[in-house]
Design a protein around this motif. Sequence first.
Motif, mmCIF file in Angstrom:
data_model
loop_
_atom_site.group_PDB
_atom_site.id
_atom_site.type_symbol
_atom_site.label_atom_id
_atom_site.label_comp_id
_atom_site.label_asym_id
_atom_site.label_seq_id
_atom_site.Cartn_x
_atom_site.Cartn_y
_atom_site.Cartn_z
ATOM 1 N N VAL A 143 7.089 -16.200 -5.824
ATOM 2 C CA VAL A 143 8.198 -15.323 -6.212
ATOM 3 C C VAL A 143 8.190 -15.116 -7.727
ATOM 4 O O VAL A 143 8.306 -13.983 -8.218
ATOM 5 C CB VAL A 143 9.550 -15.896 -5.735
ATOM 6 N N ALA A 144 8.026 -16.193 -8.492
ATOM 7 C CA ALA A 144 7.989 -16.083 -9.954
ATOM 8 C C ALA A 144 6.767 -15.287 -10.414
ATOM 9 O O ALA A 144 6.861 -14.449 -11.312
ATOM 10 C CB ALA A 144 7.992 -17.467 -10.589
ATOM 11 N N ASP A 145 5.620 -15.550 -9.807
ATOM 12 C CA ASP A 145 4.410 -14.839 -10.213
ATOM 13 C C ASP A 145 4.483 -13.361 -9.852
ATOM 14 O O ASP A 145 4.040 -12.499 -10.612
ATOM 15 C CB ASP A 145 3.171 -15.501 -9.624
ATOM 16 N N ARG A 146 5.075 -13.038 -8.695
ATOM 17 C CA ARG A 146 5.266 -11.621 -8.346
ATOM 18 C C ARG A 146 6.181 -10.947 -9.364
ATOM 19 O O ARG A 146 5.947 -9.804 -9.765
ATOM 20 C CB ARG A 146 5.844 -11.493 -6.938
ATOM 21 N N GLY A 147 7.216 -11.654 -9.796
ATOM 22 C CA GLY A 147 8.110 -11.120 -10.819
ATOM 23 C C GLY A 147 7.381 -10.854 -12.123
ATOM 24 O O GLY A 147 7.637 -9.855 -12.806
ATOM 25 N N PHE A 148 6.451 -11.747 -12.488
ATOM 26 C CA PHE A 148 5.647 -11.558 -13.695
ATOM 27 C C PHE A 148 4.809 -10.282 -13.593
ATOM 28 O O PHE A 148 4.788 -9.460 -14.512
ATOM 29 C CB PHE A 148 4.749 -12.780 -13.915
ATOM 30 N N ASP B 107 4.258 -4.917 -15.571
ATOM 31 C CA ASP B 107 4.734 -3.597 -15.167
ATOM 32 C C ASP B 107 3.750 -2.888 -14.238
ATOM 33 O O ASP B 107 3.519 -1.676 -14.353
ATOM 34 C CB ASP B 107 5.030 -2.740 -16.405
ATOM 35 N N LEU B 108 3.181 -3.641 -13.284
ATOM 36 C CA LEU B 108 2.238 -3.046 -12.340
ATOM 37 C C LEU B 108 2.999 -2.319 -11.240
ATOM 38 O O LEU B 108 3.991 -2.841 -10.708
ATOM 39 C CB LEU B 108 1.353 -4.128 -11.720
ATOM 40 N N PRO B 109 2.565 -1.116 -10.878
ATOM 41 C CA PRO B 109 3.196 -0.414 -9.758
ATOM 42 C C PRO B 109 3.096 -1.277 -8.501
ATOM 43 O O PRO B 109 2.091 -1.966 -8.290
ATOM 44 C CB PRO B 109 2.361 0.861 -9.606
ATOM 45 N N ASN B 110 4.155 -1.240 -7.675
ATOM 46 C CA ASN B 110 4.146 -2.102 -6.492
ATOM 47 C C ASN B 110 4.982 -1.506 -5.382
ATOM 48 O O ASN B 110 5.780 -0.606 -5.605
ATOM 49 C CB ASN B 110 4.650 -3.500 -6.852
ATOM 50 N N ILE B 111 4.764 -2.030 -4.190
ATOM 51 C CA ILE B 111 5.601 -1.713 -3.035
ATOM 52 C C ILE B 111 6.040 -3.033 -2.432
ATOM 53 O O ILE B 111 5.334 -4.045 -2.539
ATOM 54 C CB ILE B 111 4.865 -0.841 -1.994
ATOM 55 N N ASP B 112 7.207 -3.032 -1.824
ATOM 56 C CA ASP B 112 7.719 -4.214 -1.135
ATOM 57 C C ASP B 112 7.382 -4.063 0.338
ATOM 58 O O ASP B 112 7.857 -3.141 1.006
ATOM 59 C CB ASP B 112 9.232 -4.330 -1.352
ATOM 60 N N LEU B 113 6.558 -4.958 0.838
ATOM 61 C CA LEU B 113 6.147 -4.901 2.238
ATOM 62 C C LEU B 113 7.201 -5.508 3.155
ATOM 63 O O LEU B 113 7.032 -5.523 4.362
ATOM 64 C CB LEU B 113 4.804 -5.618 2.426
ATOM 65 N N GLY C 31 10.871 -8.371 2.669
ATOM 66 C CA GLY C 31 11.235 -9.731 2.297
ATOM 67 C C GLY C 31 10.772 -10.139 0.908
ATOM 68 O O GLY C 31 10.563 -11.324 0.664
ATOM 69 N N GLY C 32 10.582 -9.178 0.014
ATOM 70 C CA GLY C 32 10.125 -9.504 -1.335
ATOM 71 C C GLY C 32 8.623 -9.727 -1.451
ATOM 72 O O GLY C 32 8.132 -10.160 -2.494
ATOM 73 N N TRP C 33 7.884 -9.445 -0.402
ATOM 74 C CA TRP C 33 6.422 -9.585 -0.423
ATOM 75 C C TRP C 33 5.851 -8.345 -1.089
ATOM 76 O O TRP C 33 5.698 -7.301 -0.463
ATOM 77 C CB TRP C 33 5.880 -9.720 1.005
ATOM 78 N N LEU C 34 5.577 -8.446 -2.389
ATOM 79 C CA LEU C 34 5.133 -7.297 -3.166
ATOM 80 C C LEU C 34 3.619 -7.157 -3.124
ATOM 81 O O LEU C 34 2.885 -8.135 -3.171
ATOM 82 C CB LEU C 34 5.592 -7.435 -4.621
ATOM 83 N N LEU C 35 3.188 -5.924 -3.058
ATOM 84 C CA LEU C 35 1.772 -5.577 -3.130
ATOM 85 C C LEU C 35 1.612 -4.698 -4.359
ATOM 86 O O LEU C 35 2.328 -3.699 -4.506
ATOM 87 C CB LEU C 35 1.344 -4.840 -1.864
ATOM 88 N N PHE C 36 0.689 -5.058 -5.245
ATOM 89 C CA PHE C 36 0.552 -4.395 -6.543
ATOM 90 C C PHE C 36 -0.676 -3.507 -6.591
ATOM 91 O O PHE C 36 -1.745 -3.876 -6.105
ATOM 92 C CB PHE C 36 0.448 -5.437 -7.661
ATOM 93 N N ALA C 37 -0.518 -2.353 -7.219
ATOM 94 C CA ALA C 37 -1.653 -1.481 -7.506
ATOM 95 C C ALA C 37 -2.337 -2.011 -8.756
ATOM 96 O O ALA C 37 -1.692 -2.535 -9.666
ATOM 97 C CB ALA C 37 -1.179 -0.051 -7.731
#
Length: 119
Positions: free
Chosen positions: A19-24, A30-36, A38-44
């Motif tokens: 969670v902390a690393d995804r926030g970083f 500032d990487l573009p991302n989508i939330d899959l 439950g906060g599971w982010l996928l970054f471009a």
Amino acid sequence: MGTTMITGAHTIIYSTDPVADRGFFRDVLDLPNIDLGGGWLLFALPPSEVAVHPSEKNDVHELYFICEDVDALVEHLSNAGVDCSPVEEQGWGRLTAVTLPGGGQLGIYQPLHEVIADT
């Protein structure tokens, strides 16, 4: 340049505090991302490259982000309270390591070698 069926790469960073690393990645880099969900982010990611190095064993992989100006990036990250290692001068580039909130490290370098132009 030849054609390929590969259209991208999926990179996984394992973390004891995802969670902390995804926030970083979201807030500091500032990487573009989508939330899959439950906060599971996928970054471009920006364009990338891959190199194959000799090794005594297989299944050893490293991830480095590439930047245009490592000194400016270190200053930006330091201003955001992020720890970076001293910049090392290598024959192939200028290298630092960023400490992620989860405690892991991420390599970042400014290449001094020729780079492949985005096509």
